[in-house]
Write an enzyme that holds these catalytic residues in place. Structure first.
Site, mmCIF file in Angstrom:
data_model
loop_
_atom_site.group_PDB
_atom_site.id
_atom_site.type_symbol
_atom_site.label_atom_id
_atom_site.label_comp_id
_atom_site.label_asym_id
_atom_site.label_seq_id
_atom_site.Cartn_x
_atom_site.Cartn_y
_atom_site.Cartn_z
ATOM 1 N N GLY A 12 -5.369 -2.243 -29.190
ATOM 2 C CA GLY A 12 -4.407 -1.646 -30.295
ATOM 3 C C GLY A 12 -4.971 -1.409 -31.777
ATOM 4 O O GLY A 12 -4.421 -1.567 -32.471
ATOM 5 N N LYS A 65 8.147 2.620 -10.408
ATOM 6 C CA LYS A 65 7.942 3.242 -11.798
ATOM 7 C C LYS A 65 9.083 3.487 -12.545
ATOM 8 O O LYS A 65 9.421 3.153 -13.609
ATOM 9 C CB LYS A 65 6.966 4.487 -11.817
ATOM 10 C CG LYS A 65 6.529 5.060 -13.149
ATOM 11 C CD LYS A 65 5.748 6.370 -13.187
ATOM 12 C CE LYS A 65 4.292 6.168 -12.724
ATOM 13 N NZ LYS A 65 3.494 6.406 -13.908
ATOM 14 N N MET A 90 -2.325 2.893 -20.651
ATOM 15 C CA MET A 90 -3.047 3.191 -19.610
ATOM 16 C C MET A 90 -2.319 3.419 -18.065
ATOM 17 O O MET A 90 -2.777 3.324 -17.035
ATOM 18 C CB MET A 90 -3.929 2.003 -19.038
ATOM 19 C CG MET A 90 -5.264 1.606 -20.281
ATOM 20 S SD MET A 90 -6.013 3.258 -20.919
ATOM 21 C CE MET A 90 -7.145 3.246 -19.677
ATOM 22 N N ARG A 91 -1.140 4.156 -18.305
ATOM 23 C CA ARG A 91 -0.265 4.702 -17.240
ATOM 24 C C ARG A 91 0.107 6.150 -17.493
ATOM 25 O O ARG A 91 0.471 6.608 -18.564
ATOM 26 C CB ARG A 91 1.048 3.611 -17.097
ATOM 27 C CG ARG A 91 0.807 2.710 -16.813
ATOM 28 C CD ARG A 91 1.777 1.883 -16.747
ATOM 29 N NE ARG A 91 1.294 0.434 -16.386
ATOM 30 C CZ ARG A 91 0.990 0.127 -15.050
ATOM 31 N NH1 ARG A 91 1.495 0.777 -13.973
ATOM 32 N NH2 ARG A 91 0.400 -0.936 -14.719
ATOM 33 N N ILE A 93 3.082 8.839 -17.652
ATOM 34 C CA ILE A 93 4.417 8.820 -17.812
ATOM 35 C C ILE A 93 5.481 9.344 -16.627
ATOM 36 O O ILE A 93 4.963 10.569 -16.444
ATOM 37 C CB ILE A 93 4.626 9.327 -19.222
ATOM 38 C CG1 ILE A 93 4.188 8.576 -20.428
ATOM 39 C CG2 ILE A 93 6.301 9.523 -19.570
ATOM 40 C CD1 ILE A 93 4.512 6.983 -20.568
ATOM 41 N N ASN A 107 0.001 11.703 -27.301
ATOM 42 C CA ASN A 107 -1.015 10.906 -26.629
ATOM 43 C C ASN A 107 -2.345 11.218 -27.476
ATOM 44 O O ASN A 107 -2.640 12.242 -27.872
ATOM 45 C CB ASN A 107 -1.270 10.855 -25.350
ATOM 46 C CG ASN A 107 -2.314 10.056 -24.513
ATOM 47 O OD1 ASN A 107 -2.543 8.969 -24.814
ATOM 48 N ND2 ASN A 107 -3.318 10.726 -23.773
ATOM 49 N N HIS A 109 -6.626 10.792 -26.848
ATOM 50 C CA HIS A 109 -7.336 10.706 -25.633
ATOM 51 C C HIS A 109 -8.839 10.848 -26.408
ATOM 52 O O HIS A 109 -9.053 11.745 -27.321
ATOM 53 C CB HIS A 109 -7.339 11.713 -24.720
ATOM 54 C CG HIS A 109 -8.140 11.570 -23.626
ATOM 55 N ND1 HIS A 109 -8.042 10.816 -22.677
ATOM 56 C CD2 HIS A 109 -9.238 12.428 -23.254
ATOM 57 C CE1 HIS A 109 -8.969 10.725 -21.693
ATOM 58 N NE2 HIS A 109 -9.746 11.813 -22.199
HETATM 59 C C1 GRF Z 1 -8.393 4.987 -27.555
HETATM 60 O O1 GRF Z 1 -9.678 5.317 -27.507
HETATM 61 C C2 GRF Z 1 -7.521 6.064 -27.143
HETATM 62 O O2 GRF Z 1 -7.973 7.240 -27.330
HETATM 63 C C3 GRF Z 1 -7.514 5.772 -25.656
HETATM 64 O O3 GRF Z 1 -7.570 4.610 -25.340
HETATM 65 C C4 GRF Z 1 -8.198 3.822 -26.495
HETATM 66 C C5 GRF Z 1 -7.235 2.753 -27.029
HETATM 67 O O4 GRF Z 1 -7.919 1.910 -28.075
HETATM 68 N N1 GRF Z 1 -6.453 6.475 -25.162
HETATM 69 P P1 GRF Z 1 -6.977 0.872 -28.986
HETATM 70 O O5 GRF Z 1 -6.212 -0.128 -28.000
HETATM 71 O O6 GRF Z 1 -6.220 1.676 -29.698
HETATM 72 O O7 GRF Z 1 -8.083 0.054 -29.506
#
Ligand code: GRF
Length: 196
Positions: A12, A65, A90-91, A93, A107, A109
């Site tokens: 987070g 889901k 980590m899913r 949508i 999102n 990435h």
């Molecule tokens: C981040 O690097 C983001 O780009 C990816 O997941 C990671 C989450 O990190 N989708 P955090 O939980 O915000 O520290």
């Protein structure tokens, strides 16, 4: 002020960067809900510390889901959430949330999409011996990291980089870029990847 929900599964740090930007008045938004699919994750503590309501759930307790997204949708509707921010959720949508929020889900990435989508983008960049990687903020569609790109920022890869050192520099960029892109999006300023 936009009412947003942040979806996260892990530490987070991006959740925290958004909360901090709001407190520092760099971002006008109200984080009305954290949605977390891993109730033990560090992000849940961060939400508690910041006084953010949390809906944490175990996906395995639902048959499909569609079933857990229907519950999430209820939580979002109950709070009139206007925008969904994925910060390490980590899913994929599914159609239940997309049909109501497509165009209002973003999102972040840790790569320059379309390079290195999916899991372990930092490891993928190192394995490919890339010289440059970066961060992408994009709208979410039904694919894996495939939606329209809003903004990108590059991060140079050093010869001596390990996964940890590279990830740390990428995250520093994320923590600046994400709140800044959100601010511009919520204020309907021009977005297009140039001015962040
Ligand atoms: C981040 O690097 C983001 O780009 C990816 O997941 C990671 C989450 O990190 N989708 P955090 O939980 O915000 O520290």
């Amino acid at each position: 002020m936009k009412k947003i929900a942040i979806f996260a599964s892990g530490s987070g740090s991006n959740f925290q960067a958004i909360i901090d930007a709001i407190n520092e008045k760099k971002l006008e938004a109200n984080v009305s809900l954290l949605v977390c699919d891993k109730p033990g994750a560090r992000v849940v503590e961060r939400a508690e510390q910041s006084g953010t309501e949390t809906f944490a759930f175990y996906p395995k307790e639902y048959e499909t889901k569609t079933a857990f997204e229907t519950e999430i949708l209820k939580q979002l509707r109950d709070r009139n959430i206007e925008f969904i921010v994925l910060a390490g959720y980590m899913r994929l949508i599914g159609s239940t949330l997309l049909s109501e929020y497509e165009g209002r889900i973003v999102n972040i990435h840790p790569s320059l999409l379309p390079a290195f989508p999916g899991k372990d983008a930092v490891g993928q960049a190192l394995d490919a011996k890339a010289e440059v990687t970066g961060v992408t903020v994009h709208f979410v569609d039904s694919g894996m990291d495939t939606g329209p790109i809003i903004a990108q920022k590059t991060v140079a890869i050093k010869k001596e980089d390990t996964r940890e050192t590279l990830q740390e520099r990428i995250q520093q960029v994320e923590h600046q870029l994400f709140p800044s892109v959100l601010q511009q999006l919520f204020n309907q300023e021009k977005v297009g990847g140039v001015s962040f």
